[in-house]
Design a protein around this motif. Structure first.
Motif, PDB file in Angstrom:
ATOM      1  N   ASN A   1       0.825  -1.210   0.000  1.00 23.94           N
ATOM      2  CA  ASN A   1       0.000   0.000   0.000  1.00 23.94           C
ATOM      3  C   ASN A   1       0.860   1.261   0.000  1.00 23.94           C
ATOM      4  OD1 ASN A   1      -2.454  -1.227  -0.085  1.00 23.94           O
ATOM      5  ND2 ASN A   1      -3.058  -0.786   2.017  1.00 23.94           N
ATOM      6  N   ILE A   2       1.869   1.260   0.856  1.00 27.16           N
ATOM      7  CA  ILE A   2       2.707   2.462   0.995  1.00 27.16           C
ATOM      8  C   ILE A   2       3.450   2.760  -0.302  1.00 27.16           C
ATOM      9  CG2 ILE A   2       4.718   3.397   2.218  1.00 27.16           C
ATOM     10  CD1 ILE A   2       3.751   1.794   4.695  1.00 27.16           C
ATOM     11  N   ARG A   3       3.845   1.731  -1.024  1.00 21.06           N
ATOM     12  CA  ARG A   3       4.645   1.922  -2.236  1.00 21.06           C
ATOM     13  C   ARG A   3       3.818   2.188  -3.489  1.00 21.06           C
ATOM     14  NH1 ARG A   3       9.253  -2.857  -1.686  1.00 21.06           N
ATOM     15  NH2 ARG A   3      10.103  -2.169   0.331  1.00 21.06           N
ATOM     16  N   GLY A   4       2.575   1.665  -3.487  1.00 20.42           N
ATOM     17  CA  GLY A   4       1.909   1.759  -4.787  1.00 20.42           C
ATOM     18  C   GLY A   4       0.405   1.942  -4.799  1.00 20.42           C
ATOM     19  N   HIS A   5      -0.268   2.217  -3.669  1.00 21.95           N
ATOM     20  CA  HIS A   5      -1.719   2.393  -3.731  1.00 21.95           C
ATOM     21  C   HIS A   5      -2.058   3.730  -4.377  1.00 21.95           C
ATOM     22  CE1 HIS A   5      -5.971   2.303  -2.600  1.00 21.95           C
ATOM     23  NE2 HIS A   5      -5.796   1.030  -2.286  1.00 21.95           N
ATOM     24  N   TRP A   6      -3.136   3.745  -5.162  1.00 18.87           N
ATOM     25  CA  TRP A   6      -3.488   4.952  -5.912  1.00 18.87           C
ATOM     26  C   TRP A   6      -4.092   6.039  -5.030  1.00 18.87           C
ATOM     27  CZ3 TRP A   6      -8.483   6.766  -5.902  1.00 18.87           C
ATOM     28  CH2 TRP A   6      -9.477   5.889  -5.457  1.00 18.87           C
ATOM     29  N   ASN A   7      -4.623   5.666  -3.849  1.00 19.67           N
ATOM     30  CA  ASN A   7      -5.310   6.632  -3.014  1.00 19.67           C
ATOM     31  C   ASN A   7      -4.381   7.143  -1.911  1.00 19.67           C
ATOM     32  OD1 ASN A   7      -7.144   7.323  -0.521  1.00 19.67           O
ATOM     33  ND2 ASN A   7      -8.520   7.389  -2.286  1.00 19.67           N
ATOM     34  N   GLN A   8      -4.208   8.468  -1.833  1.00 19.52           N
ATOM     35  CA  GLN A   8      -3.284   9.056  -0.858  1.00 19.52           C
ATOM     36  C   GLN A   8      -3.733   8.813   0.585  1.00 19.52           C
ATOM     37  OE1 GLN A   8      -0.281  10.467  -1.286  1.00 19.52           O
ATOM     38  NE2 GLN A   8      -0.470   9.858  -3.443  1.00 19.52           N
ATOM     39  N   ALA A   9      -5.053   8.775   0.838  1.00 13.71           N
ATOM     40  CA  ALA A   9      -5.544   8.526   2.193  1.00 13.71           C
ATOM     41  C   ALA A   9      -5.158   7.131   2.666  1.00 13.71           C
ATOM     42  CB  ALA A   9      -7.059   8.702   2.241  1.00 13.71           C
ATOM     43  N   ILE A  10      -5.218   6.169   1.760  1.00 12.80           N
ATOM     44  CA  ILE A  10      -4.850   4.787   2.122  1.00 12.80           C
ATOM     45  C   ILE A  10      -3.346   4.711   2.401  1.00 12.80           C
ATOM     46  CG2 ILE A  10      -4.810   2.393   1.345  1.00 12.80           C
ATOM     47  CD1 ILE A  10      -7.600   3.582   1.967  1.00 12.80           C
ATOM     48  N   ILE A  11      -2.562   5.410   1.622  1.00 12.03           N
ATOM     49  CA  ILE A  11      -1.110   5.431   1.856  1.00 12.03           C
ATOM     50  C   ILE A  11      -0.804   6.012   3.238  1.00 12.03           C
ATOM     51  CG2 ILE A  11       1.072   6.442   1.083  1.00 12.03           C
ATOM     52  CD1 ILE A  11      -0.013   6.356  -1.766  1.00 12.03           C
ATOM     53  N   GLY A  12      -1.488   7.106   3.589  1.00 12.12           N
ATOM     54  CA  GLY A  12      -1.263   7.716   4.895  1.00 12.12           C
ATOM     55  C   GLY A  12      -1.683   6.820   6.044  1.00 12.12           C
ATOM     56  N   LEU A  13      -2.849   6.177   5.927  1.00 11.42           N
ATOM     57  CA  LEU A  13      -3.322   5.271   6.984  1.00 11.42           C
ATOM     58  C   LEU A  13      -2.408   4.063   7.121  1.00 11.42           C
ATOM     59  CD1 LEU A  13      -7.172   5.394   6.278  1.00 11.42           C
ATOM     60  CD2 LEU A  13      -6.009   6.280   8.300  1.00 11.42           C
ATOM     61  N   SER A  14      -1.937   3.522   5.989  1.00  9.33           N
ATOM     62  CA  SER A  14      -1.025   2.369   6.037  1.00  9.33           C
ATOM     63  C   SER A  14       0.287   2.746   6.715  1.00  9.33           C
ATOM     64  CB  SER A  14      -0.757   1.853   4.616  1.00  9.33           C
ATOM     65  OG  SER A  14      -1.959   1.424   3.996  1.00  9.33           O
ATOM     66  N   SER A  15       0.750   3.957   6.453  1.00  6.41           N
ATOM     67  CA  SER A  15       1.978   4.418   7.106  1.00  6.41           C
ATOM     68  C   SER A  15       1.780   4.543   8.616  1.00  6.41           C
ATOM     69  CB  SER A  15       2.401   5.774   6.517  1.00  6.41           C
ATOM     70  OG  SER A  15       2.658   5.664   5.131  1.00  6.41           O
ATOM     71  N   ASN A  16       0.621   5.001   9.044  1.00  5.11           N
ATOM     72  CA  ASN A  16       0.336   5.110  10.474  1.00  5.11           C
ATOM     73  C   ASN A  16       0.328   3.744  11.153  1.00  5.11           C
ATOM     74  OD1 ASN A  16       0.095   7.883  10.218  1.00  5.11           O
ATOM     75  ND2 ASN A  16      -2.135   7.833  10.001  1.00  5.11           N
ATOM     76  N   VAL A  17      -0.299   2.759  10.503  1.00  5.33           N
ATOM     77  CA  VAL A  17      -0.334   1.403  11.067  1.00  5.33           C
ATOM     78  C   VAL A  17       1.074   0.821  11.122  1.00  5.33           C
ATOM     79  CG1 VAL A  17      -1.181  -0.946  10.704  1.00  5.33           C
ATOM     80  CG2 VAL A  17      -2.719   1.006  10.345  1.00  5.33           C
ATOM     81  N   ARG A  18       1.836   1.064  10.062  1.00  8.08           N
ATOM     82  CA  ARG A  18       3.227   0.578  10.026  1.00  8.08           C
ATOM     83  C   ARG A  18       4.023   1.181  11.184  1.00  8.08           C
ATOM     84  NH1 ARG A  18       8.119   2.167   7.523  1.00  8.08           N
ATOM     85  NH2 ARG A  18       9.266   0.477   6.464  1.00  8.08           N
ATOM     86  N   ARG A  19       3.810   2.457  11.456  1.00 12.66           N
ATOM     87  CA  ARG A  19       4.514   3.127  12.550  1.00 12.66           C
ATOM     88  C   ARG A  19       4.100   2.548  13.912  1.00 12.66           C
ATOM     89  NH1 ARG A  19       2.531   7.773  11.881  1.00 12.66           N
ATOM     90  NH2 ARG A  19       3.854   8.229  10.082  1.00 12.66           N
ATOM     91  N   MET A  20       2.811   2.201  14.042  1.00 16.96           N
ATOM     92  CA  MET A  20       2.334   1.607  15.295  1.00 16.96           C
ATOM     93  C   MET A  20       3.051   0.295  15.589  1.00 16.96           C
ATOM     94  SD  MET A  20      -1.783   2.338  15.128  1.00 16.96           S
ATOM     95  CE  MET A  20      -2.089   1.428  16.632  1.00 16.96           C
ATOM     96  N   PHE A  21       3.233  -0.539  14.560  1.00 16.66           N
ATOM     97  CA  PHE A  21       3.940  -1.806  14.753  1.00 16.66           C
ATOM     98  C   PHE A  21       5.407  -1.561  15.095  1.00 16.66           C
ATOM     99  CE2 PHE A  21       0.396  -3.838  12.380  1.00 16.66           C
ATOM    100  CZ  PHE A  21       0.141  -4.887  13.254  1.00 16.66           C
ATOM    101  N   LEU A  22       5.999  -0.555  14.466  1.00 18.83           N
ATOM    102  CA  LEU A  22       7.391  -0.233  14.763  1.00 18.83           C
ATOM    103  C   LEU A  22       7.554   0.171  16.229  1.00 18.83           C
ATOM    104  CD1 LEU A  22      10.307   0.223  13.847  1.00 18.83           C
ATOM    105  CD2 LEU A  22       9.623   2.522  13.095  1.00 18.83           C
ATOM    106  N   GLU A  23       6.578   0.932  16.744  1.00 24.39           N
ATOM    107  CA  GLU A  23       6.633   1.349  18.144  1.00 24.39           C
ATOM    108  C   GLU A  23       6.316   0.195  19.095  1.00 24.39           C
ATOM    109  OE1 GLU A  23       3.880   4.543  18.298  1.00 24.39           O
ATOM    110  OE2 GLU A  23       5.166   5.961  17.205  1.00 24.39           O
ATOM    111  N   MET A  24       5.516  -0.749  18.668  1.00 27.99           N
ATOM    112  CA  MET A  24       5.188  -1.901  19.506  1.00 27.99           C
ATOM    113  C   MET A  24       6.419  -2.767  19.745  1.00 27.99           C
ATOM    114  SD  MET A  24       1.611  -3.450  18.046  1.00 27.99           S
ATOM    115  CE  MET A  24       0.130  -2.463  17.867  1.00 27.99           C
ATOM    116  N   ASP A  25       7.116  -3.091  18.635  1.00 29.38           N
ATOM    117  CA  ASP A  25       8.237  -4.026  18.739  1.00 29.38           C
ATOM    118  C   ASP A  25       9.181  -3.751  17.558  1.00 29.38           C
ATOM    119  OD1 ASP A  25       9.967  -6.204  18.888  1.00 29.38           O
ATOM    120  OD2 ASP A  25       8.398  -7.520  19.674  1.00 29.38           O
TER     121      ASP A  25
END
Length: 485
Positions: A413-437
């Motif tokens: 999603n972060i690399r190639g989804h056409w919708n900017q909102a989806i890219i932003g939300l996917s980045s937020n979820v990715r960051r949450m996992f990074l902060e978890m572990d």
């Protein structure tokens, strides 16, 4: 049999029979007395609906019941029921205008009488009242204005609502039935003889009416019958079950599924614990398969409530329910997929950790597919799960299993989804996992890069293979040309 009838005709009046049928006199010559079920050689026969006149033109207004002497009230009551048994063509507003108004006023008076309890009805009056109600409401429904079979139901707010032209009179009859069922003066031991299984089945058939106003009354009345008549409860549940089966496996068209599910939602809420096996089978065989029809949007809200009620009652059912929903997961229906994602979120809110661990792998494999959906509403609805604190807590507790399952989907999603909102939300979820572990995140990223590298090598090999095949085909063609030359 004759002796039994004789004894029944000579029984002592009960307290509920405050008004006894009077002996017909010469002042009422037009009243025929003929009640076959209560014949007695030595006693007079009461007035019944068996003598309903057939010519609507003969309908005459009768005096109000409160103005009639008590000794004659029974006869006038039966006559009023006869008037209410006339059926008119309400599609023609200019036909039988006077008779229709007399009928409307008569039914309205009966409603007030039953609601106020000013006139206690004996058993004969109650029987005739139910007969009159049956004559009016049990009818052939008009043909469906649209077919849902094999196609997705339209938006009920945008579709033109069907309005039964006879509803102003039908509503009064339904109101009369409702007041009779809920009245404290109604003896359930007597009423259940007339509100029997046959009556309930016919009532359920009317749920297929396209008039939403009629279905609302039916929902209220059936719910009240279920509450007051305990003897009917298993029968009502089984009858609703059969309607669901017919809807799912035969017609996929039935107007009242949402209303029946509303009744069931209240019934399920009252189930005692531990839950009976019968109720669990109903969940597995009827409720969960209701996710299959294409027109689920018309009743999904009520279905989701029923499903969630089961999990709230018995948390051990969460795994069964989630796997059941996944079984009917839509492949090409994006609107239906959004509904499923919302329902699963509600179920997970009442799911405990042990049950979550049993189904989390197949669940998040589906979620990974939803995350990569080209329909932005599906991907957005799946990503919104990470706004739910309870679900995030379950994910964090089992991150070692869940992150490897969905990591590739997030990266894609972060690399190639056409919708900017989806890219932003996917980045937020990715960051949450990074902060978890962070350590787990780095390991998943390393494995993702390895898979990407292997995929690149496979793609290069595939391209080279096709290139060799093209060269071989070209060489073969050139050799053929030389042979023909």
């Amino acid at each position: 049999m004759f002796n039994k009838i004789m004894k029944r005709g000579q029984r002592k009046p009960s307290k509920s029979e405050a008004i006894e049928p009077p002996i017909p006199t010469s002042s009422t010559p037009n009243v025929t007395v003929n009640h076959a079920s209560r014949l007695a050689a030595a006693s007079p026969q009461p007035v019944t609906l068996a003598t309903v006149p057939q010519n609507p033109g003969t309908v005459e207004a009768l005096p109000m019941l409160r103005d009639v002497p008590l000794s004659e009230r029974h006869v006038v009551f039966i006559k009023k029921l006869q008037i209410c048994c006339f059926l008119y063509d309400f599609s023609d507003t200019m036909k039988h205008v006077r008779q229709k108004e007399i009928k409307r006023q008569t039914v309205a008076e009966l409603v007030d009488m039953v609601q106020s309890g000013s006139c206690k009805m004996n058993e004969i009056m109650q029987e005739e009242l139910i007969k009159m109600i049956s004559v009016n409401i049990f009818r052939c429904l008009p043909p469906a204005s649209h077919e849902n079979t094999g196609s997705e139901a339209g938006d009920p707010e945008e579709d033109e609502m069907f309005m039964d032209p006879s509803w102003p009179h039908l509503q009064l009859v339904y109101e009369l039935l409702l007041r009779y069922v809920v009245s404290s003066e109604t003896d359930t031991k007597i009423a259940k003889r007339y509100l029997d299984h046959s009556f309930v089945l016919k009532l359920l058939d009317l749920f297929d009416s396209e008039d939403m106003r009629e279905r609302e009354y039916l929902k209220t009345i059936l719910h009240r019958i279920y509450g007051r008549f305990m003897v009917h409860r298993p029968f009502i549940r089984n009858a609703i079950n059969n309607i669901f089966y017919q809807f799912m496996f035969e017609t996929e068209r039935y107007s009242g599924i949402a209303e029946l599910l509303e009744i069931l939602g209240s019934i399920i809420n009252g189930f005692a614990l531990p839950m009976k096996e019968e109720h669990k089978l109903f969940l597995v065989r009827a409720l969960i398969p209701l996710h299959k029809p294409k027109c689920i949007a018309s009743y999904h809200q009520q279905l989701s409530y029923c499903i969630t009620q089961f999990v709230e009652k018995d948390y051990r059912l969460a795994d069964t329910v989630i796997r059941g929903v996944l079984k009917y997961w839509p492949i090409t229906n994006c609107g239906k997929e959004v509904l499923f994602l919302g329902e699963l979120e509600e179920i997970l809110e009442v799911t405990q950790s042990a049950e979550f661990q049993r189904c989390m792998v197949p669940l998040f494999r589906k979620i990974a597919r939803s995350l990569n959906s080209s329909h932005f509403q599906v991907a957005e609805r799946a990503l919104f799960w990470w706004n739910n604190e309870h679900i995030v807590a379950l994910i964090a507790e089992n991150r070692h299993v869940i992150l490897p399952v969905i990591f590739d989907a997030l990266e894609k999603n972060i690399r190639g989804h056409w919708n900017q909102a989806i890219i932003g939300l996917s980045s937020n979820v990715r960051r949450m996992f990074l902060e978890m572990d962070a350590e787990l995140f780095e390991e998943c990223q390393r494995q993702h890069e390895e898979r990407e590298g292997r995929a690149g090598q496979l793609e290069e090999q595939r391209v080279l293979t096709w290139k060799r095949l093209e060269e071989a085909a070209a060489q073969f063609t050139d050799d053929d040309k030389m042979d023909f030359a």
